[in-house]
Scaffold this motif. Structure first.
Motif, PDB file in Angstrom:
ATOM      1  N   HIS A  97      18.605  21.634  17.032  1.00  0.00           N
ATOM      2  CA  HIS A  97      18.205  21.943  18.406  1.00  0.00           C
ATOM      3  C   HIS A  97      17.416  23.243  18.406  1.00  0.00           C
ATOM      4  O   HIS A  97      17.232  23.851  17.353  1.00  0.00           O
ATOM      5  CB  HIS A  97      19.419  21.996  19.341  1.00  0.00           C
ATOM      6  CG  HIS A  97      20.420  23.080  19.033  1.00  0.00           C
ATOM      7  ND1 HIS A  97      21.134  23.126  17.858  1.00  0.00           N
ATOM      8  CD2 HIS A  97      20.826  24.152  19.758  1.00  0.00           C
ATOM      9  CE1 HIS A  97      21.940  24.173  17.875  1.00  0.00           C
ATOM     10  NE2 HIS A  97      21.772  24.829  19.013  1.00  0.00           N
ATOM     11  N   ASP A 101      19.519  30.831  17.004  1.00  0.00           N
ATOM     12  CA  ASP A 101      20.390  31.036  15.831  1.00  0.00           C
ATOM     13  C   ASP A 101      20.253  29.895  14.820  1.00  0.00           C
ATOM     14  O   ASP A 101      20.892  29.910  13.770  1.00  0.00           O
ATOM     15  CB  ASP A 101      21.853  31.246  16.251  1.00  0.00           C
ATOM     16  CG  ASP A 101      22.416  30.127  17.093  1.00  0.00           C
ATOM     17  OD1 ASP A 101      21.661  29.587  17.928  1.00  0.00           O
ATOM     18  OD2 ASP A 101      23.600  29.782  16.928  1.00  0.00           O
ATOM     19  N   HIS A 102      19.390  28.900  15.128  1.00  0.00           N
ATOM     20  CA  HIS A 102      19.140  27.788  14.193  1.00  0.00           C
ATOM     21  C   HIS A 102      17.675  27.715  13.762  1.00  0.00           C
ATOM     22  O   HIS A 102      17.341  26.994  12.831  1.00  0.00           O
ATOM     23  CB  HIS A 102      19.558  26.456  14.845  1.00  0.00           C
ATOM     24  CG  HIS A 102      21.008  26.442  15.204  1.00  0.00           C
ATOM     25  ND1 HIS A 102      21.946  25.743  14.479  1.00  0.00           N
ATOM     26  CD2 HIS A 102      21.685  27.100  16.176  1.00  0.00           C
ATOM     27  CE1 HIS A 102      23.145  25.967  15.002  1.00  0.00           C
ATOM     28  NE2 HIS A 102      23.017  26.784  16.040  1.00  0.00           N
ATOM     29  N   ASP A 172      25.156  22.351  16.920  1.00  0.00           N
ATOM     30  CA  ASP A 172      26.136  22.886  17.879  1.00  0.00           C
ATOM     31  C   ASP A 172      26.715  21.814  18.787  1.00  0.00           C
ATOM     32  O   ASP A 172      27.482  22.123  19.705  1.00  0.00           O
ATOM     33  CB  ASP A 172      25.470  23.951  18.765  1.00  0.00           C
ATOM     34  CG  ASP A 172      25.174  25.228  17.998  1.00  0.00           C
ATOM     35  OD1 ASP A 172      25.507  25.289  16.794  1.00  0.00           O
ATOM     36  OD2 ASP A 172      24.599  26.153  18.605  1.00  0.00           O
ATOM     37  N   HIS A 221      28.541  25.906  13.178  1.00  0.00           N
ATOM     38  CA  HIS A 221      29.269  27.183  13.172  1.00  0.00           C
ATOM     39  C   HIS A 221      30.702  27.061  12.657  1.00  0.00           C
ATOM     40  O   HIS A 221      31.518  27.966  12.884  1.00  0.00           O
ATOM     41  CB  HIS A 221      29.280  27.794  14.576  1.00  0.00           C
ATOM     42  CG  HIS A 221      27.911  28.131  15.094  1.00  0.00           C
ATOM     43  ND1 HIS A 221      27.220  29.269  14.695  1.00  0.00           N
ATOM     44  CD2 HIS A 221      27.087  27.480  15.943  1.00  0.00           C
ATOM     45  CE1 HIS A 221      26.046  29.288  15.304  1.00  0.00           C
ATOM     46  NE2 HIS A 221      25.932  28.215  16.054  1.00  0.00           N
TER      47      HIS A 221
HETATM   48 ZN   LIG Z   1      24.324  27.790  17.274  1.00  0.00          ZN
END
Ligand SMILES: [Zn+2]
Ligand SMILES: [Zn+2]
Length: 238
Positions: A97, A101-102, A172, A221
Motif C-alpha cells: 500500500h 513506512d512501506h 498492514d 509490522h
Molecule cells: Zn505500516
C-alpha cells in the motif's frame, strides 16, 4: 506558581499513561518481527518497526515486498549484501500500500519496476513511479518468480495482499498476535476497519480451495504465521 507546576505535572503524567495504554492496545499483543528466512526463497528484514521481504526471483535477481520506512535503507541494504546482492539486483518492488513506512526505500532502487494497486498510486506519491498499476487477480512475472496480487481495500483504498513463494504478504491489512492469531488492520491508521475485515474474509473464502499452496502468512509490522489456517480461523469469527 508551585501549584500550577504541580497540576501541569499531573496532566502530563496522565497523558503519558493514556498514550502508553493506547500504544499497548494497538501494538502490545503483536508478535515481534523476525529476521531471516521465513519460507523457501523469502527473507524477512527488520527495518526498525517495519518489515521488508526479499524474494528470490532466479538469475541473481530479487523482488521486494515493500521498501521500508528508512529512506537510507540501512537494514535493507545490509540484508541484500548478506546475500551478495546490490541495489541493482532488485528487479521489482511490490508495494502492499502507499503509506510512507512501506514506500520510503523505493528511491534506493532506480532500476526496479515498482508495482502497486491502482487505487493507491496517488498515495505512493513521489516515493516511486508506478509504471504499471495492478488490478485484482493480476499475476506479474519477475524472472522465474510469479507474484499474484489481490485487492483488499480497507487499510487504504488500494491495499494489496501478494502471493509468492507460497507466502501471503499482507502489509498492514493484517498482523499476527503473540498467541498465533491473525489480527485485523490497526483501526487508528486505517481508512475503513469494517471494509478491511470484509476484505480479509473475502480473501480467505477465495483462497480456501487453494489452501494447500499457502505455507506462510507474512505481515508488515509483526512476525509471520505458518499455513493458511490462522486466516481461515479469523474469517470464521463472527
Ligand atoms: Zn505500516
Ligand atoms: Zn499502512
Amino acid at each position: 506558581m508551585k501549584r500550577v507546576l504541580k497540576w501541569i505535572g499531573i496532566v502530563v503524567g496522565v497523558l503519558v499513561v493514556l498514550l502508553g495504554a493506547g500504544w499497548y492496545s494497538a501494538f502490545g499483543s503483536n508478535s515481534p518481527i523476525v529476521e531471516g528466512a521465513i519460507a523457501d526463497g523469502v527473507l524477512e528484514v527488520k527495518d526498525g518497526f517495519a518489515s521488508v521481504f526479499i524474494l528470490d526471483a532466479g538469475g541473481g535477481k530479487v523482488a521486494l515486498i515493500d521498501s521500508g520506512h528508512d529512506a537510507s535503507g540501512k537494514a535493507l541494504l545490509a540484508g541484500l549484501a548478506g546475500k551478495n546482492l546490490t541495489p541493482s539486483s532488485v528487479a521489482a518492488i511490490f508495494l502492499t500500500h502507499g503509506h510512507g513506512d512501506h514506500t520510503a526505500g523505493c528511491k534506493l532502487f532506480p532500476s526496479a519496476a515498482v508495482y502497486a494497486m491502482e487505487a493507491d498510486v496517488a498515495l505512493v506519491g513521489d516515493d516511486a513511479h508506478i509504471e504499471h498499476p495492478l488490478k485484482d487477480g493480476e499475476v506479474t512475472k519477475v524472472s522465474d518468480l510469479s507474484v499474484e496480487a489481490f485487492a483488499v481495500p480497507g487499510h487504504t483504498p488500494g491495499s494489496a495482499v501478494y502471493l509468492a513463494h507460497g507466502t501471503l504478504f499482507f502489509g498492514d491489512s493484517a498482523g499476527a498476535s503473540k498467541t498465533g492469531e491473525v489480527m485485523k488492520a490497526v483501526s487508528l491508521f486505517s481508512k475503513s476497519s469494517a471494509q478491511n475485515v470484509a476484505s480479509l474474509k473475502a480473501l480467505a473464502a477465495r483462497l480456501a480451495p487453494r489452501r494447500a499452496e499457502i505455507k506462510e502468512l507474512a505481515f508488515g509490522h509483526t512476525g509471520p504465521l505458518a499455513g493458511f489456517e490462522p486466516l481461515a480461523a479469523f474469517a470464521a469469527k463472527p
